[in-house]
Scaffold this motif. Sequence first.
Motif, PDB file in Angstrom:
ATOM      1  N   UNK A 127     -14.630 157.588  50.632  1.00 50.43           N
ATOM      2  CA  UNK A 127     -14.906 158.565  51.685  1.00 50.43           C
ATOM      3  C   UNK A 127     -14.837 160.004  51.179  1.00 50.43           C
ATOM      4  N   UNK A 128     -14.882 160.174  49.862  1.00 50.85           N
ATOM      5  CA  UNK A 128     -14.785 161.516  49.271  1.00 50.85           C
ATOM      6  C   UNK A 128     -16.159 162.033  48.881  1.00 50.85           C
ATOM      7  N   UNK A 129     -16.233 163.320  48.642  1.00 48.81           N
ATOM      8  CA  UNK A 129     -17.457 163.929  48.137  1.00 48.81           C
ATOM      9  C   UNK A 129     -17.467 163.982  46.618  1.00 48.81           C
ATOM     10  N   UNK A 130     -16.282 164.135  46.028  1.00 46.49           N
ATOM     11  CA  UNK A 130     -16.239 164.274  44.571  1.00 46.49           C
ATOM     12  C   UNK A 130     -14.890 163.841  44.016  1.00 46.49           C
ATOM     13  N   UNK A 131     -14.937 163.448  42.764  1.00 46.48           N
ATOM     14  CA  UNK A 131     -13.744 163.130  41.990  1.00 46.48           C
ATOM     15  C   UNK A 131     -13.715 164.067  40.791  1.00 46.48           C
ATOM     16  N   UNK A 132     -12.612 164.754  40.610  1.00 47.84           N
ATOM     17  CA  UNK A 132     -12.413 165.622  39.452  1.00 47.84           C
ATOM     18  C   UNK A 132     -11.307 165.027  38.602  1.00 47.84           C
ATOM     19  N   UNK A 133     -11.466 165.080  37.296  1.00 54.37           N
ATOM     20  CA  UNK A 133     -10.373 164.624  36.435  1.00 54.37           C
ATOM     21  C   UNK A 133     -10.372 165.356  35.113  1.00 54.37           C
ATOM     22  N   UNK A 134      -9.163 165.468  34.559  1.00 55.05           N
ATOM     23  CA  UNK A 134      -8.985 166.158  33.289  1.00 55.05           C
ATOM     24  C   UNK A 134      -8.181 165.356  32.304  1.00 55.05           C
ATOM     25  N   UNK A 135      -8.292 164.016  32.380  1.00 52.78           N
ATOM     26  CA  UNK A 135      -7.544 163.148  31.469  1.00 52.78           C
ATOM     27  C   UNK A 135      -8.185 163.152  30.079  1.00 52.78           C
ATOM     28  N   UNK A 136      -7.526 162.501  29.153  1.00 52.42           N
ATOM     29  CA  UNK A 136      -8.109 162.303  27.830  1.00 52.42           C
ATOM     30  C   UNK A 136      -9.377 161.473  27.973  1.00 52.42           C
ATOM     31  N   UNK A 137     -10.391 161.742  27.142  1.00 50.90           N
ATOM     32  CA  UNK A 137     -11.648 160.996  27.250  1.00 50.90           C
ATOM     33  C   UNK A 137     -11.421 159.491  27.215  1.00 50.90           C
ATOM     34  N   UNK A 138     -12.104 158.789  28.103  1.00 51.45           N
ATOM     35  CA  UNK A 138     -12.018 157.339  28.149  1.00 51.45           C
ATOM     36  C   UNK A 138     -10.950 156.799  29.074  1.00 51.45           C
ATOM     37  N   UNK A 139     -10.043 157.659  29.568  1.00 50.34           N
ATOM     38  CA  UNK A 139      -8.940 157.182  30.400  1.00 50.34           C
ATOM     39  C   UNK A 139      -9.447 156.523  31.684  1.00 50.34           C
ATOM     40  N   UNK A 140     -10.379 157.166  32.354  1.00 54.23           N
ATOM     41  CA  UNK A 140     -10.875 156.612  33.614  1.00 54.23           C
ATOM     42  C   UNK A 140     -11.566 155.267  33.397  1.00 54.23           C
ATOM     43  N   UNK A 141     -12.328 155.134  32.330  1.00 52.97           N
ATOM     44  CA  UNK A 141     -12.987 153.852  32.042  1.00 52.97           C
ATOM     45  C   UNK A 141     -11.962 152.764  31.763  1.00 52.97           C
ATOM     46  N   UNK A 142     -10.902 153.123  31.022  1.00 53.24           N
ATOM     47  CA  UNK A 142      -9.860 152.132  30.739  1.00 53.24           C
ATOM     48  C   UNK A 142      -9.130 151.702  32.012  1.00 53.24           C
ATOM     49  N   UNK A 143      -9.108 152.582  33.012  1.00 46.93           N
ATOM     50  CA  UNK A 143      -8.509 152.256  34.299  1.00 46.93           C
ATOM     51  C   UNK A 143      -9.467 151.463  35.186  1.00 46.93           C
ATOM     52  N   UNK A 144     -10.686 151.233  34.702  1.00 43.89           N
ATOM     53  CA  UNK A 144     -11.673 150.547  35.521  1.00 43.89           C
ATOM     54  C   UNK A 144     -12.306 151.436  36.553  1.00 43.89           C
ATOM     55  N   UNK A 145     -12.251 152.758  36.331  1.00 43.02           N
ATOM     56  CA  UNK A 145     -12.786 153.723  37.280  1.00 43.02           C
ATOM     57  C   UNK A 145     -13.789 154.655  36.614  1.00 43.02           C
ATOM     58  N   UNK A 146     -14.602 154.093  35.703  1.00 43.18           N
ATOM     59  CA  UNK A 146     -15.687 154.871  35.132  1.00 43.18           C
ATOM     60  C   UNK A 146     -16.743 155.161  36.179  1.00 43.18           C
TER      61      UNK A 146
END
Length: 880
Positions: free
Chosen positions: A563-582
């Motif tokens: 229900x959001x318009x955007x997701x912002x993140x500043x983690x180390x590259x690849x972190x979101x993909x490793x979390x299954x949230x690419x």
Amino acid sequence: MSNALHEGLTGPADVPDDESQGHFAFLGRLRVLEVGDELGEYCGKVLAGLGADVVRVEPPGGAETRTYGPFLDDEPHPDRSLYFWHHNLGKRSIVLDLDSESDQERFRRLAAQADVVLDSQPRDYLLARGLGYDVLRESQPGLIHARISPFGDIGPWRDYVGSDLVHLALGGVMMNCGYDPDPTNGYDTPPIAPQMWQAYYIAGEMSAMSILAALTYRLHTGRGQELSTSVHQAVSQNTETDLPDWIYLKQVHRRVTCRHSTTSARSPSIAQTKDGRYVLPYRTYVRSQGDEWDATVELLRKYGFEANLGDPKYATDYRNSDEARDRLAHQVNLLIGQTLFERDVWRDAQALNLPWTPVRRPEENATDEHWLQRGAFFDVYHPELDRTFLYTGGKWVTEEFEWPRGPRPPLVGEHTDEVETEWSRSRPEQRPAYTSPRNATTVLSPYGRPFALSGVRVVDMSWMLASAGAGRFLAAAGADVVKIEHISRPDRMRFSPLGACPPGGRAEREEAATALPTPVYSGDDGSPNRSGSFMEINAGKRSLSLNLKHPEARKILEDLIRDADMVLEGFSPGTMSRMGLGYDRLRELNPRIIYVQQSGLGEQGTYGKVRTFGPSAQAISGISDMSGLPAPFPPAGIGYSYLDWFGAYNMTTAILAALYRRDATGLGCHIDASQGETGLYLTGTAILDKTANGRDWARYGNASPYKKAAPHGAFPTQGDDRWLALAVFTDAEWHAVTDVLGIEELRDDHRFSGLEDRVEHADALDRIVAQATRTWDGFELMHQLQARGVPAGMCQTAQDRYESDPQLDALGWLVELEQSELGRWPVKGHPTWFSETPTYIGGRYDRSGPSYGEDTDRVLEELAGLEADRIAELRADGAL
């Protein structure tokens, strides 16, 4: 966001095939009429890069900036200025004499067909010619008139004269930049301005993001508005930690070579290789997740430079003493001093998770495979020369859009007939806005006006300043920004010792002595809510504590993303993909989601795992080498995390460009941004000079080789380490200087009679002027020179800006906000004034940054629909 006329639209049904496939440029149908000088050219460049049709209005003979060097083959000519090339790539040029009534009418006709007028002319210049906003909006009610001015349009300094140097001085940047003090702790070198127009880049980027917010509001309402950006305010708000250290602790910063200015001159410095180049073995000032000491010793051991650092005493708290840190730095210097620059010992350090980087010259990045893969540089063909030149390219990477690779910068008036013919036709049909019923409520700011982004919801997974600062502006524009965090891996800025609030609050601060080096408060009490810097960076946001290692917390996060318009993140590259949230998973959850990530050097490319902070990103991008005195002096660098703040601005621009595109087409997107590319984008003139003229970058201190001026520099005045920036571009200004300083006899000296003579003998001239200025009170001298129309400004400290700058005070640059644990403290606002949708740094919740997890229950109730009993269960189970 809502618009009653379009509430039934939910998807891109009427989007042409090419746009439905994602090829719609961010601002593909917008028309921008740019008029003015160097204050606005960078902003216009950004808008052109986003796909807008930017038309540069030039006077007969061309804009003055065409006279700025360097020039192709060192041949001055309006069409050979590499400065102009860099700042006007992708624009078109028309020639109009705005003192002519007929050309004034032509300008009105063009403005009636424009979406934005970007105006950096002197105050009332357009108004005096019948071209003011009130006149122009009669024909175009949706027009956005964006002004950029030196000091703003109100206040006691509104008519003062600025320059890049003067703004960097008055804004506090120069007092953060320079070389280490001498052995007596005094300074024998002046503060140094970062080179190549950084003041106008700061103001230009913040103007661009403001224009994008205004365009998004217009898309939903049809209403245009006036914007006004002060270069002085923008630059004054750009410095990082000196202001919160003064506001909270009354601590004074010290300039140090190529690293963060701090309250003490002791900190790791650059190290010189055996061939005379430099490496930055950076160590952050914020609390580390790991132990950089052990990793550094391991690196030294690999090369045989461990010395006695294996002694058991270094395994105790002794390692945090000045003596121990000096010993470690000494061994690092020995290691680097016995290697060649090309040995790239920094790569071995990175393998141990140390944020070391080389201090590169800007042109050295042009052949780097990482940047080439990311499209950070590209060739542009100039048909009139039958030659191709290398330009800085995209500001970020996205799968849906390739940064425009031209057209090449325009010749003087090249498109006059073409533009008038095209723009005389009816305007392109305004694309309707795609809305969601949940966004139907308009939120009003404390000023009683609507927020530009009142319907926007943001899942903020930012990390430290470079990404967290982006959500800060979105909140100031009315978005509901929910910062996701968990104490098991908190944002390190929560524990920053810089700008830490003393336990006694403002009362204790007022009692503090200003003498160094004793701090009022170390901030090392383990609380995540004592950092004033964190609170300012995250002003207006809400905090939701989610343990993303817990499956139930992951489900909650996914529900929020739906229900959001955007997701912002500043983690180390690849972190979101490793979390299954690419990105693929995010758009499964929400096909219209905007996902913007920012890291040091970007995820795509060969440097995906390189670890950086602001100073190390600056070093590798070439920005650090672009500040300092000429060799044999080393680079001075920019004395704070410049690319943290500028990275946040760049990320905001990316977010708002994507939001405008989404609301116009219904299409979400993914953007991979980096601090490194942000720095590269600011080095374009040096890149062109290398590829066009074969010339390596060389520092030039506080001189002005490309917009000729002399005297031009920082000159001593009364007091300890007090300096006045002076920029003299004309003979009239020089005569005024000689009058005020009482050195009229220099006018008859053949060495200084004309501008070219003064430039040729600049060193001798500077010595004479310095002798004259050192007897003056700096502020008195500044005001007397400004009264005569001379660009002059004190190199202001944080104390000067906070306590005695009447112009910043008039502009309302600081806003008092409440924080639940720290109490009420001033927070930096936004330097652009909006007539219809004023920003408010406290956001819709009218407060400073959130305490850790402060809004968890309310957010889960409002946005996830959870009952109190369920929230209690989740908390007991460790999900919150």
